[in-house]
Design an enzyme around this catalytic site. Structure first.
Site, PDB file in Angstrom:
ATOM      1  N   GLU A  34       0.839  -1.207   0.000  1.00 47.15           N
ATOM      2  CA  GLU A  34       0.000   0.000   0.000  1.00 47.15           C
ATOM      3  C   GLU A  34       0.873   1.255   0.000  1.00 47.15           C
ATOM      4  OE1 GLU A  34      -3.223   0.227  -1.158  1.00 47.15           O
ATOM      5  OE2 GLU A  34      -3.458  -1.372   0.310  1.00 47.15           O
ATOM      6  N   THR A  36       2.829   2.093  -2.215  1.00 47.39           N
ATOM      7  CA  THR A  36       4.107   1.788  -2.855  1.00 47.39           C
ATOM      8  C   THR A  36       4.072   2.086  -4.344  1.00 47.39           C
ATOM      9  OG1 THR A  36       3.312  -0.476  -2.970  1.00 47.39           O
ATOM     10  CG2 THR A  36       4.911   0.013  -1.239  1.00 47.39           C
ATOM     11  N   LEU A 125     -12.568   0.321  -3.745  1.00 50.06           N
ATOM     12  CA  LEU A 125     -12.431  -0.870  -4.591  1.00 50.06           C
ATOM     13  C   LEU A 125     -12.284  -0.485  -6.057  1.00 50.06           C
ATOM     14  CD1 LEU A 125     -14.988  -3.205  -2.793  1.00 50.06           C
ATOM     15  CD2 LEU A 125     -12.528  -2.994  -2.427  1.00 50.06           C
ATOM     16  N   SER A 126     -12.128   0.811  -6.301  1.00 49.87           N
ATOM     17  CA  SER A 126     -11.809   1.350  -7.619  1.00 49.87           C
ATOM     18  C   SER A 126     -12.901   1.153  -8.665  1.00 49.87           C
ATOM     19  CB  SER A 126     -10.473   0.796  -8.125  1.00 49.87           C
ATOM     20  OG  SER A 126      -9.865   1.791  -8.901  1.00 49.87           O
ATOM     21  N   SER A 127     -14.077   1.655  -8.336  1.00 49.97           N
ATOM     22  CA  SER A 127     -15.138   1.698  -9.341  1.00 49.97           C
ATOM     23  C   SER A 127     -14.724   2.604 -10.497  1.00 49.97           C
ATOM     24  CB  SER A 127     -16.439   2.213  -8.722  1.00 49.97           C
ATOM     25  OG  SER A 127     -16.344   3.577  -8.378  1.00 49.97           O
ATOM     26  N   GLU A 160      -7.464   9.441 -15.821  1.00 51.64           N
ATOM     27  CA  GLU A 160      -7.761   9.766 -14.414  1.00 51.64           C
ATOM     28  C   GLU A 160      -6.843  10.891 -13.910  1.00 51.64           C
ATOM     29  OE1 GLU A 160      -9.381   6.708 -12.234  1.00 51.64           O
ATOM     30  OE2 GLU A 160      -9.227   7.745 -10.322  1.00 51.64           O
ATOM     31  N   ASP A 172      -4.550   0.457 -10.047  1.00 54.14           N
ATOM     32  CA  ASP A 172      -5.979   0.179 -10.210  1.00 54.14           C
ATOM     33  C   ASP A 172      -6.308  -0.183 -11.652  1.00 54.14           C
ATOM     34  OD1 ASP A 172      -5.849   1.156  -7.671  1.00 54.14           O
ATOM     35  OD2 ASP A 172      -7.156   2.885  -8.018  1.00 54.14           O
ATOM     36  N   TYR A 221      -3.314  12.488   0.559  1.00 55.87           N
ATOM     37  CA  TYR A 221      -2.611  11.609  -0.401  1.00 55.87           C
ATOM     38  C   TYR A 221      -1.486  12.382  -1.078  1.00 55.87           C
ATOM     39  CZ  TYR A 221      -2.165   8.580  -4.573  1.00 55.87           C
ATOM     40  OH  TYR A 221      -1.695   7.790  -5.585  1.00 55.87           O
TER      41      TYR A 221
HETATM   42  P1  ADP Z   1     -13.573   4.612  -6.246  1.00 58.78           P
HETATM   43  O1  ADP Z   1     -12.802   4.436  -5.000  1.00 58.78           O
HETATM   44  O2  ADP Z   1     -14.807   3.758  -6.242  1.00 58.78           O
HETATM   45  O3  ADP Z   1     -12.756   4.457  -7.481  1.00 58.78           O
HETATM   46  P2  ADP Z   1     -13.717   7.339  -7.205  1.00 58.78           P
HETATM   47  O4  ADP Z   1     -14.156   8.577  -6.536  1.00 58.78           O
HETATM   48  O5  ADP Z   1     -12.320   7.228  -7.677  1.00 58.78           O
HETATM   49  O6  ADP Z   1     -14.099   6.139  -6.223  1.00 58.78           O
HETATM   50  O7  ADP Z   1     -14.638   7.091  -8.487  1.00 58.78           O
HETATM   51  C1  ADP Z   1     -16.054   7.111  -8.350  1.00 58.78           C
HETATM   52  C2  ADP Z   1     -16.658   7.824  -9.544  1.00 58.78           C
HETATM   53  O8  ADP Z   1     -16.571   6.978 -10.721  1.00 58.78           O
HETATM   54  C3  ADP Z   1     -18.131   8.081  -9.367  1.00 58.78           C
HETATM   55  O9  ADP Z   1     -18.374   9.299  -8.687  1.00 58.78           O
HETATM   56  C4  ADP Z   1     -18.629   8.147 -10.807  1.00 58.78           C
HETATM   57  O10 ADP Z   1     -18.352   9.397 -11.372  1.00 58.78           O
HETATM   58  C5  ADP Z   1     -17.742   7.112 -11.497  1.00 58.78           C
HETATM   59  N1  ADP Z   1     -18.408   5.787 -11.543  1.00 58.78           N
HETATM   60  C6  ADP Z   1     -17.956   4.644 -11.001  1.00 58.78           C
HETATM   61  N2  ADP Z   1     -18.818   3.614 -11.258  1.00 58.78           N
HETATM   62  C7  ADP Z   1     -19.818   4.136 -11.988  1.00 58.78           C
HETATM   63  C8  ADP Z   1     -21.020   3.591 -12.577  1.00 58.78           C
HETATM   64  N3  ADP Z   1     -21.350   2.304 -12.412  1.00 58.78           N
HETATM   65  N4  ADP Z   1     -21.809   4.426 -13.287  1.00 58.78           N
HETATM   66  C9  ADP Z   1     -21.470   5.737 -13.431  1.00 58.78           C
HETATM   67  N5  ADP Z   1     -20.378   6.293 -12.893  1.00 58.78           N
HETATM   68  C10 ADP Z   1     -19.556   5.520 -12.177  1.00 58.78           C
HETATM   69 MG    MG Z   2     -11.018   5.615  -7.928  1.00 58.20          MG
END
Ligand code: ADP
Ligand code: MG
Length: 381
Positions: A34, A36, A125-127, A160, A172, A221
């Site tokens: 982490e 790193t 979890l990096s959505s 990003e 990620d 960060y």
């Molecule tokens: P994380 O830790 O989940 O990566 P972030 O803040 O880096 O959190 O990213 C979250 C952002 O990514 C959301 O606010 C949105 O803008 C976008 N996002 C992620 N998943 C979706 C989804 N399924 N549909 C639309 N936007 C999404």
């Molecule tokens: Mg993110």
């Protein structure tokens, strides 16, 4: 209904035709290593079973029309008129990926798409990487270029960093692009070399969401990054990756106490990741667990990115005889921890953890027993 069936049905409803493609890209959890990645060091993430899906069909006019079922919004943009966002919204992740790919010379076509995912948003979890890699895979399906995990991950990281203004490392995006079923990946964040490493037999990875989120994470960060850069400069090194334990010990006293502690975390954490690889290759869950526990202590005391909720959930996990080891995961200050647990006892572990964490913190934990999944892919046709 699976997510794949959901985006397929909603695409049919929105566009009056079946999608030509369905793609998915996973979220991730980092087992060890982490803070790193931006020190050119080592990380050991796995792609998780949760993912973002896009059902799509090509368009001939260079327009992207996307519907996010999760945001309940519809957005459109032209590939030849991308504008950097001032306040990024979800569709800017799609635009950012398009921008980064086009910057790198990829010729893109547009698409109509319906998006939905089950990676929790903003829990570490990096959505965001899942959405970026799913978008890259969507462009790949309708355009005519070659797919390779590393360049796709680099383009998504650039989106990003440069389009959305989020200062993240490569981990990620690379694990979301390159994940392998039932394997963690050791990533050398300098060379971007990948090595698949098996998880110890009879164990599962359990994600423990504290259900706490903190503001000001970005500024902290960035401050940690600057402290690491300052420490590397002090050792005349390009990055802390290049400073080993011996070199650090010889001159650590020259650093101010805070910079010294930050560097000690990064240097010891890099060594722990390499030791974790050896333990995993030897099928040694006990040693891997001990390295995870040491990682948490280092993040808590030296790097100071844990939180009371993270400490509480990690302590609850580590008190359980069926847990080999647990640690905070992700940037910190809230979000998730990760635990390595005896597979046969995972359900009772989860039950006890819920009760322990509730009485220690007053919060409800969200617990996911996960397996390592494949990276970004086309699931239909
Ligand atoms: P994380 O830790 O989940 O990566 P972030 O803040 O880096 O959190 O990213 C979250 C952002 O990514 C959301 O606010 C949105 O803008 C976008 N996002 C992620 N998943 C979706 C989804 N399924 N549909 C639309 N936007 C999404
Ligand atoms: Mg993110």
């Amino acid at each position: 209904m699976t997510l794949q069936q959901k985006v397929q049905a909603q695409f049919q409803a929105a566009f009056g035709a079946a999608p030509a493609f369905i793609v998915r890209a996973p979220g991730r959890v980092n087992l060890i290593g982490e803070h790193t990645d931006y020190n050119d060091g080592f990380v050991m993430p796995l792609a998780i079973a949760r993912a973002t899906y896009i059902a799509l069909r090509p368009r001939a006019d260079g327009i992207v029309k996307a519907i996010s079922l999760d945001m309940r919004q519809r957005r459109a943009f032209a590939l030849d008129a991308l504008q950097p966002p001032t306040a990024p919204a979800w569709s800017d992740y799609l635009g950012g990926v398009a921008w980064a790919l086009q910057e790198r010379g990829y010729v893109l076509k547009g698409w109509d798409g319906v998006i939905s995912g089950d990676v929790p948003i903003g829990s570490g979890l990096s959505s965001s990487a899942a959405l970026e890699l799913a978008a890259a895979r969507a462009f790949y399906c309708v355009s005519n270029f070659e797919w390779a995990a590393v360049p796709m991950a680099l383009a998504c990281q650039a989106a990003e960093n440069e389009w959305l203004g989020v200062n993240c490392g490569i981990m990620d995006q690379l694990i979301s692009a390159a994940g392998i079923e039932d394997r963690a990946l050791l990533i050398d964040c300098r060379s971007l070399e990948l090595q698949a490493v098996p998880l110890p037999a009879g164990t599962v990875v359990v994600i423990l969401d504290t259900n706490t989120r903190r503001g000001l994470v970005d500024s902290k960060y960035n401050e940690r990054r600057q402290q690491c850069e300052a420490a590397a400069r002090h050792f005349g090194a390009a990055a802390l990756r290049d400073v080993d334990a011996g070199a650090f010990a010889a001159r650590a006293q020259e650093l101010d106490p805070i910079t010294r502690a930050r560097a000690r975390h990064v240097i010891s954490e890099n060594a722990r990741v390499l030791n974790a690889r050896a333990a995993m290759l030897a099928n040694d869950a006990e040693t891997l667990g001990k390295l995870m526990i040491a990682s948490h202590i280092s993040l808590r005391d030296d790097f100071e990115v844990s939180s009371p909720a993270l400490d509480a959930i990690v302590d609850c996990a580590n008190d359980d005889p069926n847990c080999f080891g647990a640690r905070m995961t992700g940037a910190g200050f809230g979000g998730c921890a990760v635990a390595l647990v005896r597979a046969a006892a995972a359900d009772s572990f989860a039950e006890r953890l819920r009760a322990c964490y509730r009485s220690a913190s007053g919060h409800e934990a969200a617990i996911a027993i996960t397996r390592a999944s494949r990276g970004a892919e086309t699931v239909f046709p």
